[in-house]
Every structure is written in C-alpha cells, then in structure tokens.
Motif scaffolding. Structure first.
Motif, PDB file in Angstrom:
ATOM      1  N   LYS A 125      42.789 128.257  66.327  1.00 29.99           N
ATOM      2  CA  LYS A 125      42.616 129.175  66.961  1.00 29.99           C
ATOM      3  C   LYS A 125      43.526 130.101  66.477  1.00 29.99           C
ATOM      4  O   LYS A 125      43.286 131.312  65.502  1.00 29.99           O
ATOM      5  CB  LYS A 125      41.620 129.701  67.942  1.00 29.99           C
ATOM      6  CG  LYS A 125      40.987 128.806  68.383  1.00 29.99           C
ATOM      7  CD  LYS A 125      39.584 129.396  69.814  1.00 29.99           C
ATOM      8  CE  LYS A 125      38.618 128.421  69.524  1.00 29.99           C
ATOM      9  NZ  LYS A 125      38.134 128.960  71.371  1.00 29.99           N
TER      10      LYS A 125
ATOM     11  N   GLN B  75      45.120 135.341  59.456  1.00 26.81           N
ATOM     12  CA  GLN B  75      44.207 135.989  58.862  1.00 26.81           C
ATOM     13  C   GLN B  75      45.186 137.990  58.980  1.00 26.81           C
ATOM     14  O   GLN B  75      45.587 139.220  58.402  1.00 26.81           O
ATOM     15  CB  GLN B  75      43.280 136.958  60.053  1.00 26.81           C
ATOM     16  CG  GLN B  75      42.505 137.879  59.537  1.00 26.81           C
ATOM     17  CD  GLN B  75      41.081 137.637  60.455  1.00 26.81           C
ATOM     18  OE1 GLN B  75      40.646 137.324  61.924  1.00 26.81           O
ATOM     19  NE2 GLN B  75      39.994 138.635  60.067  1.00 26.81           N
TER      20      GLN B  75
ATOM     21  N   HIS C 103      34.709 135.435  59.921  1.00 27.24           N
ATOM     22  CA  HIS C 103      35.539 134.367  61.288  1.00 27.24           C
ATOM     23  C   HIS C 103      34.584 133.093  60.318  1.00 27.24           C
ATOM     24  O   HIS C 103      35.923 132.339  60.779  1.00 27.24           O
ATOM     25  CB  HIS C 103      34.421 134.846  61.880  1.00 27.24           C
ATOM     26  CG  HIS C 103      34.562 133.688  63.607  1.00 27.24           C
ATOM     27  ND1 HIS C 103      36.131 134.212  64.463  1.00 27.24           N
ATOM     28  CD2 HIS C 103      34.449 132.420  63.498  1.00 27.24           C
ATOM     29  CE1 HIS C 103      35.755 133.065  65.644  1.00 27.24           C
ATOM     30  NE2 HIS C 103      35.017 132.361  65.686  1.00 27.24           N
TER      31      HIS C 103
ATOM     32  N   SER D 137      40.912 136.672  68.463  1.00 27.26           N
ATOM     33  CA  SER D 137      41.655 137.396  67.249  1.00 27.26           C
ATOM     34  C   SER D 137      41.886 139.026  66.501  1.00 27.26           C
ATOM     35  O   SER D 137      42.423 139.421  66.782  1.00 27.26           O
ATOM     36  CB  SER D 137      41.122 136.734  66.031  1.00 27.26           C
ATOM     37  OG  SER D 137      40.696 137.545  64.979  1.00 27.26           O
ATOM     38  N   THR D 138      40.443 139.776  67.656  1.00 22.27           N
ATOM     39  CA  THR D 138      40.459 140.708  68.022  1.00 22.27           C
ATOM     40  C   THR D 138      41.621 141.299  68.340  1.00 22.27           C
ATOM     41  O   THR D 138      42.057 142.842  68.395  1.00 22.27           O
ATOM     42  CB  THR D 138      39.084 141.921  68.074  1.00 22.27           C
ATOM     43  OG1 THR D 138      38.205 140.659  67.116  1.00 22.27           O
ATOM     44  CG2 THR D 138      39.050 142.923  68.375  1.00 22.27           C
TER      45      THR D 138
ATOM     46  N   LEU E 297      50.424 133.913  69.485  1.00 19.37           N
ATOM     47  CA  LEU E 297      49.311 134.024  69.617  1.00 19.37           C
ATOM     48  C   LEU E 297      48.479 132.586  70.165  1.00 19.37           C
ATOM     49  O   LEU E 297      47.524 132.530  70.617  1.00 19.37           O
ATOM     50  CB  LEU E 297      48.832 133.908  68.237  1.00 19.37           C
ATOM     51  CG  LEU E 297      49.003 134.740  66.912  1.00 19.37           C
ATOM     52  CD1 LEU E 297      48.636 134.342  65.262  1.00 19.37           C
ATOM     53  CD2 LEU E 297      48.383 135.933  67.079  1.00 19.37           C
TER      54      LEU E 297
ATOM     55  N   THR F 243      44.365 132.299  63.622  1.00 24.40           N
ATOM     56  CA  THR F 243      44.271 134.253  63.734  1.00 24.40           C
ATOM     57  C   THR F 243      45.856 134.806  62.698  1.00 24.40           C
ATOM     58  O   THR F 243      46.243 135.732  62.441  1.00 24.40           O
ATOM     59  CB  THR F 243      44.374 134.853  65.347  1.00 24.40           C
ATOM     60  OG1 THR F 243      43.375 134.584  65.583  1.00 24.40           O
ATOM     61  CG2 THR F 243      44.431 135.754  65.240  1.00 24.40           C
TER      62      THR F 243
END
Length: 716
Positions: free
Chosen positions: A339, A346, A303, A504-505, A371, A343
């Motif tokens: 943020k 990733q 993270h 993110s999850t 996002l 994401t």
C-alpha cells in the motif's frame, strides 16, 4: 453596431482582468481585493451594457462575484442585467453561492428587482424555500451543539469514539462489513465539522492536555460506560444521545448543502422547479449529470491500477521473498508495504513528489518511510483494536462490554492503552515508531526520521483553534489528512478512523492541498513535466520542455510546459497540478479558474508554437521537423493531475487527466479492470486478456485517437 462590438470586447477584456486579480499594483502600492472590487463594480459603463456583453461566461462569472460580495452596490447595473439578460443574472445568482448567504445586501437587491420581473420573482421564491430549509437544519445543529457546550475537544472525541465503535465498526470491518453503506464518509465529514465547531469556540487550555486533565475526562466520560460501578460516576447517557443527535443533524445539514444547495449553485446540468412550497429537480443534460458519478468510477479503477503497479514493483524489488518484521506480523506488513508503494508511485509519477518530504518545521524524511509508517499505523490499529473488538463483540453481544474487555486485555498485556481513543507523549510516540524506520542503512531504525514522520502526520489543535478563532487564512486539515492530533504535549489518535481511512487520499492532500505553498511545490510541477517528457521520448517523440516564445505584439504567450512531435503531429501540453477534490463546489471553482485560465493560456501558446514552426528554424530542428512544413498538425491539450472536468474543452482545447495520459503511454489499461479479481468477486479467468491500445503499432495519430475517444476508460 461597431460601437456595440467594441463595447462588448472591452467589457470582456476588463472582466477577464478582474477575474484574473488584476491590477495587482497601482504605482508602488498593492491593490487589495476590496479595492479591486470597488473599482470594477463602481464603473459606470457596466450600467449600460447591451445584452450581448453579458452573454459570455466571463461576464457571468464576474457578475457571480458581484453577487457573492457585500461591500459594493451597483443597483443600476443589476437592474439593467435583469432587463436585458435575465437568464444570465439567474445563472450568476446560482454560481454566486447566494443560496446559502441570504443575509447579503445582494439578496435585498434581487427582492427589489422581483417586483417588476417575473423571472427574478420566481428565482426569489426558490431562494426563499432554500433559505427556510437551511435555517431549519442550521437551527437543529445549533440546538444540539448547545447541549454539548460543556465538553472539551478531548471529551467530544470520547463520545465520537464510543459512537464509532458501537455503530460504524461492525458495519465497516470484518465479515459483516457493508461496503455499500450509504453513509460511508458522510458521517466522518460530519464528525470533522463538529470538531471544527468545538475548536472554534474552546479555550486555549482545552487544547493543551495534561495527565491530570486526561484522567478527569476519562473518569467522567469514558470509564462509566466501560467500567460501570455503583460507587463511581453515572454514565452521561444524555451526552451520548446529544452527540448522536448532533451527528444526525450535522449530516442532514451537510447533505442539504452538498446535494441540494451546491447542486443548485454549481450543477448546471439540472434545474430546480418550484411546485408550491417544494422544489423538484429537472435534468437538463443527462450526459453532464452523469459525469460526476463517472469520475467516481474512474477513481475506483485508478485505485486498482496503482495497486497492481505496486504489486509488480514489490515483486521486482525482491521484497516478496523476504520476511518483513516478525513471523506473526509478516503478512500484514507485506500488505502495508504494498500500500505504501502504491501511494509512493502515484505521488511520484502523477504529482512529481521527490523521494523526500518536508515537515512544517523544515525537517526532511524519506517519502516511502512516511507512507509506510501510516500504513503500519493502520495495520496496528486494525489488528490490536478493531479485530480484537469484533471478537469480543461476537462473544459478549454488547458493544460497551466488548470495549471493556479490550481495554482490560490491553492493561494485562503490558499496560497498553486500548481504549476507543489513544494518547501518548510525543517522545513516546516517536520511540514506538523508531522500529518502523528500519532500513539496511539504519538496521535499528532512525529516531530523527521517526520524529519527522510523527510531525508530518500531526495536526496541531492549539494552532488550528487559534486559526479558526482568529478567522486567519489557511487550509484547515481534515481528520484523515493528518490523523495524529496534537493537544499541548499530548498526541491523540482515533483507532476507528486510522484503521479505515483512505491513506492514499490522506497523503496526496496532505502534500498537495495543505502543503500547496511548500517550497518544493514548484520543483514538483517541474518534475511532472520532465517525467511526462521522458515518457513521450520513450514513445519516439522529440520533446522540448519549458520553451519560451518570443514576445509577440499582443503580449507574452508565456512559457510552454511541454512540446512534442512525431509523425507530423505536434502536441502542445499545458500541465496543471492540484489535489483530490470531494465537492461540486471545489470542482466548479477548479473548472472556472484553473482550467478556464489554462484554456486561454493554451490559445496563446499554440498560436506561438505554430508561428515559431514557420519562422524559427531552431524550434523545428529540436522537434525533428522541417521549418515551415505545411503538413504539420498542431494539437493542444490541458493535462491535469485532477480528474475533474475530464474531456471537456476549455478555450477549444481538450482537458485530459495526467493519469489517463500516462496509462495511454504505458499501454496498460487492463490494470484498471482488476485483472486478478483482488477487488471484486470475479475470478481471474472471467477477465478478458489485456489488449493493446495500439494493435497496429504506436504512432502519434493513434495516441490522439486514444485520448480523444477516451479509449483508456472503455468499460469503466
């Protein structure tokens, strides 16, 4: 002895095919799972196998599947296993999940065997203790569910929201937040289970809201708490208490399943020992026992890593010097933007997601816009709901009064809904989100994108209820994965959840778990391989992607995802792309299916590459090698997007997470350690300076050492 050896090999081969779901077809007809089970477990040879045949993991896993099904019985086979390899039977019972399905005929078979086998008798006594504990906890959940049977899904959400604002928000938001709250996440999981129960039993009309239905529910279940009046309806404190008790009972049941039953089934670093009528845990393998917790620390460090990568990308893009939105909202919008970048990085670098994503309806939307919209929802609810609520709570000292003031202020400030849960029509939601899709290309926003974004984050509760009630196959979305809840033409949101969830999850599992069968999934896997190949090329490797070896006498080894060579070392990489798992059961299934198969695949592929380097000049040339060179070292790795089973070996080959390999190639592991102190109390000056993994320069041998020794994770 040769006969026994041949029998053991044949049993292993047949069990492997069975676990792989073969045969798929018989003639022109597809073989069903039930037919495959009946054919395999009715085989007479299983009843006479020697102990050596049952000692392999393959046979144990197959036996676990027998114990986990209820259609086919082969008591003679089971009695033979109990006699010649009781420890294998005990392990298979644990892996089968039988501990929570003790109504199964397979449990009756174990009881019959227990009469003549002390080890099986002791196992059955352990299962009896689990069974009693499970039934007690399940009964408590059923009892409190019955107290809430009258509630609709919306009304249940009202009581969940009241509970959240009274109990959770003060602990998790603002200056008084307790980051080490022991129940963090467990209570949300329990709410998710309670809502799934309600959807599995509600009428079709209950998931199709109208203004009239919403008004009636609010008047009966919300207004009496926020706006009490002698002339109005009394507050249903009995239902609030019943919800709190159901939540506690569900959390207790979930804790029992996750920490006791799942540990019994899937954590073989421990054993459960019976002491009278209770069980105690003995740790058998301290290192393995610590692995699950170590992975949690790795995820926390990752993270940090992606956040710092996002900050760098934000600065490099020039956005750090631009105003985002209004002056009042600029700082919060910056945070949301970073943020969303985190994401996006990733998803694109690890999971191969493209710049656009597709909704269930087939509409496309830019990934970053989707996002960013979720992060802006988070910011909006934090500012206008949680911060406002906490301010009123400090002033009034009473949770219900604080919610009342927040709601009244919302009505005063333009008739805005600021209740513990919010609702709107889809058209209204889309209209409100158009401003969040502003780009240089669309300076006034894009209504089509806004509509697609709303759909992308929406869980249709009418469809979900039908799926649950019809026991239809398919993944069920968790609250945080799709936080806009559609009931008819009404969209409901929970400010207390959207404000605090891990976005993110949510994004990763929305795409990789719920969307595993999307048309783009195959292209994403291909993109992962291509991007990894490009990273290796930047480090001086010669790379060959998706190489198909010639068909060998023992069959086709299958396409090799990535082959790369440098400094006399050849790496053969088998790439697997999945999602973020949260339970030991999910991790164990990943270990015993995807990763186990990957190890077997890599055995064939490494052998095929080794042979081709000897007798195929073309492959050697593409890798910059001389044909038949004797000094070449060929190494195989399983590279997986998940972190489960990190640095274990499957088929003799190391499993490593893709993120670890990317960090090793980027040589930026210092970003794992919060170098600026953003996520801890440590000052930047307290941190060590970044140190390269390759102080003597990069080469293939050193990369191998870095990965094998887990150097990326030093001090994590």
């Amino acid at each position: 002895m040769q006969i026994d050896a041949d029998l053991v090999a044949a049993a292993e081969h047949t069990a492997t095919a069975y676990l792989d779901g073969k045969p798929v077809h018989q003639g022109q007809h597809k073989v069903t799972r039930a037919q495959r089970q009946a054919a395999f477990w009715s085989s007479s040879y299983l009843s006479n196998l020697p102990a050596a045949a049952w000692q392999s993991q393959t046979m144990m896993l197959a036996l676990a599947q027998y114990l986990g099904q209820e259609r086919v019985s082969n008591m003679k086979m089971l009695a033979n296993v109990a006699s010649v390899a009781p420890e294998v039977l005990i392990c298979a019972v644990r892996c089968s999940g039988l501990v929570l399905t003790q109504h199964s005929p397979r449990r009756t078979e174990l009881d019959l065997l227990a009469a003549d086998n002390p080890l099986i008798a002791e196992l059955c006594k352990v299962l009896d203790i689990f069974d009693l504990a499970h039934r007690q906890r399940t009964s408590a959940v059923f009892m409190w569910q019955s107290q809430l049977a009258e509630l609709s899904p919306l009304e249940l959400l009202i009581y969940a929201s009241l509970h959240a604002f009274e109990h959770w928000i003060p602990k998790r938001f603002g200056a008084a937040a307790q980051s080490d709250d022991a129940n963090d996440g467990a209570d949300w999981d329990a709410v998710n289970d309670i809502l799934l129960w309600k959807l599995s039993a509600c009428t079709d009309e209950a998931t199709r809201l109208t203004e009239s239905v919403i008004g009636q529910s609010l008047a009966k279940h919300l207004s009496p708490f926020l706006f009490p009046s002698p002339a109005g309806q009394p507050a249903r404190r009995d239902l609030r208490e019943a919800f709190a008790n159901l939540l506690a009972a569900q959390m207790e049941l979930n804790s029992f399943v996750a920490q006791s039953a799942n540990a019994f089934s899937y954590d073989h670093s421990i054993e459960f020992v019976r002491l009278g009528e209770r069980l105690e845990i003995n740790v058998l393998d301290v290192a393995s026992c610590a692995a699950w917790h170590r992975n949690g620390r790795k995820l926390a460090a990752l993270h940090n890593y992606w956040h710092y990568r996002a900050v760098d990308a934000f600065v490099d893009s020039g956005m750090a010097t631009r105003q985002i939105g209004s002056t009042a909202n600029h700082a919060l919008n910056q945070v949301a933007y970073i943020k969303a970048l985190r994401t996006q990085l990733q998803l694109t670098e690890v999971y191969g997601v493209s710049d656009t994503v597709t909704t269930d309806a087939g509409d496309t939307v830019p990934l970053f816009q989707a996002l960013l919209s979720l992060e802006l929802m988070n910011v909006h609810f934090q500012r206008d709901f949680l911060e406002a609520y906490m301010q009123h709570l400090r002033t009034t000292g009473n949770w219900a009064m604080a919610l009342s003031v927040m709601a009244m202020n919302g009505l005063r400030d333009g008739n805005q809904i600021r209740f513990p849960l919010t609702w709107s029509s889809r058209d209204s939601k889309v209209s409100n989100m158009v401003g969040w899709t502003v780009t240089p290309e669309f300076p006034k926003g894009n209504p089509r994108y806004a509509a697609a974004i709303v759909d992308f984050w929406t869980s249709d509760w009418s469809k979900l209820a039908a799926q649950l009630q019809g026991d239809a196959p398919g993944q069920t979305p968790e609250l945080l994965e799709r936080p806009i809840l559609k009931m008819g033409q009404t969209l409901v949101q929970l400010p207390w959840m959207v404000s605090l969830q891990n976005n993110s999850t949510a994004a990763i599992n929305n795409l990789r778990r719920l969307g595993a069968r999307r048309n783009e999934a195959r292209a994403e896997t291909q993109r992962i391989e291509t991007q990894l190949g490009a990273k290796l090329e930047k480090r001086g490797f010669k790379v060959v992607l998706n190489w198909s070896p010639p068909v060998a006498p023992d069959g086709n080894a299958g396409e090799v995802d990535v082959i790369c060579a440098r400094d006399g070392t050849v790496l053969v990489l088998e790439v697997k792309s999945t999602y973020l798992r949260r339970s030991q059961q999910d991790a164990w299934q990943h270990e015993t299916t995807t990763l186990r198969n990957a190890g077997r695949q890599l055995q064939r592929k490494v052998a095929a590459v080794q042979q081709a380097l000897i007798d195929q000049p073309e492959l050697a040339k593409r890798l910059g090698l001389e044909t038949g060179a004797s000094a070449i070292t060929v190494c195989g790795w399983i590279v997986d997007t998940s972190i489960e089973c990190d640095h274990q070996r499957f088929g003799g080959f190391l499993k490593v997470s893709l993120e670890e390999l990317l960090i090793a190639l980027n040589d930026n592991r210092h970003l794992l350690h919060d170098p600026e102190g953003l996520f801890s109390q440590s000052a930047p000056g307290d941190r060590a300076e970044p140190q390269s993994l390759y102080p003597q320069g990069f080469n293939a041998q050193r990369l191998n050492e870095v990965v094998e020794s887990q150097a990326v994770w030093d001090d994590v």
